[in-house]
Write a protein that holds these residues in place. Structure first.
Motif, PDB file in Angstrom:
ATOM      1  N   ASN A 248       0.821  -1.205   0.000  1.00 33.94           N
ATOM      2  CA  ASN A 248       0.000   0.000   0.000  1.00 33.94           C
ATOM      3  C   ASN A 248       0.853   1.251   0.000  1.00 33.94           C
ATOM      4  O   ASN A 248       0.533   2.240  -0.671  1.00 33.94           O
ATOM      5  CB  ASN A 248      -0.934   0.011   1.221  1.00 33.94           C
ATOM      6  CG  ASN A 248      -2.181  -0.806   0.996  1.00 33.94           C
ATOM      7  OD1 ASN A 248      -2.735  -0.814  -0.095  1.00 33.94           O
ATOM      8  ND2 ASN A 248      -2.624  -1.514   2.021  1.00 33.94           N
TER       9      ASN A 248
ATOM     10  N   GLY B 174      -2.298  -0.815  -3.752  1.00 35.21           N
ATOM     11  CA  GLY B 174      -3.424  -1.276  -2.948  1.00 35.21           C
ATOM     12  C   GLY B 174      -4.496  -1.993  -3.744  1.00 35.21           C
ATOM     13  O   GLY B 174      -4.982  -3.058  -3.333  1.00 35.21           O
TER      14      GLY B 174
ATOM     15  N   SER C 282      -5.665  -5.940  -3.465  1.00 33.98           N
ATOM     16  CA  SER C 282      -7.055  -6.329  -3.201  1.00 33.98           C
ATOM     17  C   SER C 282      -7.541  -7.345  -4.231  1.00 33.98           C
ATOM     18  O   SER C 282      -8.174  -8.347  -3.885  1.00 33.98           O
ATOM     19  CB  SER C 282      -7.966  -5.099  -3.227  1.00 33.98           C
ATOM     20  OG  SER C 282      -7.639  -4.199  -2.203  1.00 33.98           O
TER      21      SER C 282
ATOM     22  N   SER D 182      -5.445  -3.575   2.741  1.00 34.84           N
ATOM     23  CA  SER D 182      -5.642  -2.700   1.578  1.00 34.84           C
ATOM     24  C   SER D 182      -6.795  -1.734   1.828  1.00 34.84           C
ATOM     25  O   SER D 182      -6.717  -0.551   1.471  1.00 34.84           O
ATOM     26  CB  SER D 182      -5.922  -3.535   0.328  1.00 34.84           C
ATOM     27  OG  SER D 182      -4.819  -4.361   0.020  1.00 34.84           O
TER      28      SER D 182
END
Length: 398
Positions: free
Chosen positions: A276, A281, A285, A326
């Motif tokens: 991140n 991020g 995910s 995330s």
């Protein structure tokens, strides 16, 4: 709605202090999961059915969600060190009530009290972000969250092992003592920290709605977190029933040891925090959501094969940790001066999803056995993909 953030030198939070925070968050969060490998033992000891004993899983998560809503926003109102330590002492009282419960009603009372006040963990996570340099906040949050997730996973193992040694009460009594010690240690180790803008409790609660309305990605990431944790909770609420049944006939300690696989998932929290910080991020995910879907395929094959159960459990824990970190990487950047309240909005939705998933897991088990459980978990995972797609569109519009 926006407020000024407390300014504290980043050197205030040394690595040993962050590790202490990680242990504390792990114990707080893990306290709500001690019951999972003990459901059959609790049912026998308190003369209730397995299904009734399983209700304590849903009760603990509902209490935790309520505590998130009522107490975590106070981190933007009160002195944070005192708030975290005080909540932990109240959670310890709940653990002692459970540890000396002689009836199911007393166990439920202790479970509710522990759930309400163990949200101290969620006052420590935004503190890690607030008291760290912006470029290192992802690392700090990831480290503390590694402790939180490890606590959730190790709680099941510790509960199972201690149950075999001294009965199902033992883990609650031991955890209560440790909770008191950690609360005192945090009081001495943490710096004093408070939001300099004076807020009233009514203002704090009303601002939760305003924050959710003002930040679309807070809504999208809360929805994503709720759906993914619901999917994982379907597994958590039913695995013990499968593994203690005639197909595997495992004892409390053996069921608890299955949770050790999830430590790899907890380590994913630190990795996700660093990703991140590098701006990856969304990719994190997406990759973890794919793992979530794959994990349910592996778990479906585990009806009569323990290795598939172990693989599915490993993958699902890694997926949950990566998506959760995330999500926090996104929401903590929305309004740095309101991190405690933003965290309250997100985590309330997160654990409301967990409670819903636990209830669905129990229902799916009763209606369709392990196959029903896997279908319910996979459907929730697919729905999570739609939520991530929605968040991706919001990110593109910024």
């Amino acid at each position: 709605m926006h407020s000024t953030q407390t300014i504290v030198p980043a050197t205030t939070l040394t690595t040993p202090v962050l590790l202490l925070m990680a242990v504390a968050t792990g114990l707080c969060a893990g306290s709500n999961y001690f019951n999972q490998p003990l459901l059959h033992s609790i049912a026998v000891a308190l003369d209730v059915s397995d299904a009734t004993a399983a209700l304590t899983v849903t009760v603990s998560q509902l209490a935790y969600a309520l505590g998130l809503l009522l107490f975590v926003p106070l981190g933007d109102m009160l002195e944070r060190r005192s708030l975290a330590s005080g909540l932990m002492l109240l959670a310890a009282a709940g653990l002692f009530i459970s540890g000396y419960a002689g009836s199911f009603a007393m166990l439920v009372a202790g479970t509710v009290m522990t759930g309400l006040f163990s949200v101290a963990a969620q006052t420590l996570v935004p503190m890690a972000a607030t008291l760290s340099e912006p470029q290192r906040s992802g690392r700090a949050v990831g480290l503390v969250m590694s402790g939180l997730l490890s606590g959730i996973l190790l709680a099941r193992s510790a509960a199972g092992l201690l149950s075999d040694l001294g009965g199902w009460h033992t883990v609650y009594r031991a955890a209560g003592c440790l909770m008191v010690l950690l609360a005192l240690a945090l009081w001495h180790a943490l710096p004093a920290s408070r939001n300099p803008v004076a807020l009233r409790y009514g203002q704090v609660l009303r601002s939760l709605v305003a924050l959710a309305a003002h930040h679309p990605r807070l809504r999208s990431r809360t929805l994503l977190g709720a759906l993914t944790f619901a999917s994982v909770s379907v597994l958590l609420s039913s695995t013990t029933l499968l593994l203690s049944g005639p197909g595997f006939a495992l004892g409390d300690s053996q069921i608890g040891l299955v949770g050790l696989l999830g430590v790899a998932g907890a380590m994913m929290a630190s990795v996700a925090g660093r990703l991140n910080d590098r701006g990856w991020g969304l990719a994190t995910s997406a990759g973890c959501l794919l793992l979530l879907l794959v994990s349910w395929g592996a778990l479906r094959l585990g009806l009569a094969s323990l290795p598939w159960i172990l693989l599915g459990t490993l993958l699902i824990d890694i997926a949950l940790a990566g998506i959760h970190i995330s999500n926090q990487g996104v929401i903590y950047q929305l309004d740095p001066g309101a991190r405690s309240r933003i965290n309250a909005v997100y985590m309330t939705g997160y654990f409301a999803g967990a409670a819903t998933g636990s209830a669905l897991g129990s229902l799916a088990w009763r209606l369709g056995g392990w196959n029903g459980v896997c279908v319910a978990g996979a459907v929730l995972a697919l729905t999570s993909a739609a939520a991530l797609r929605y968040d991706y569109e919001l990110a593109r519009k910024r």
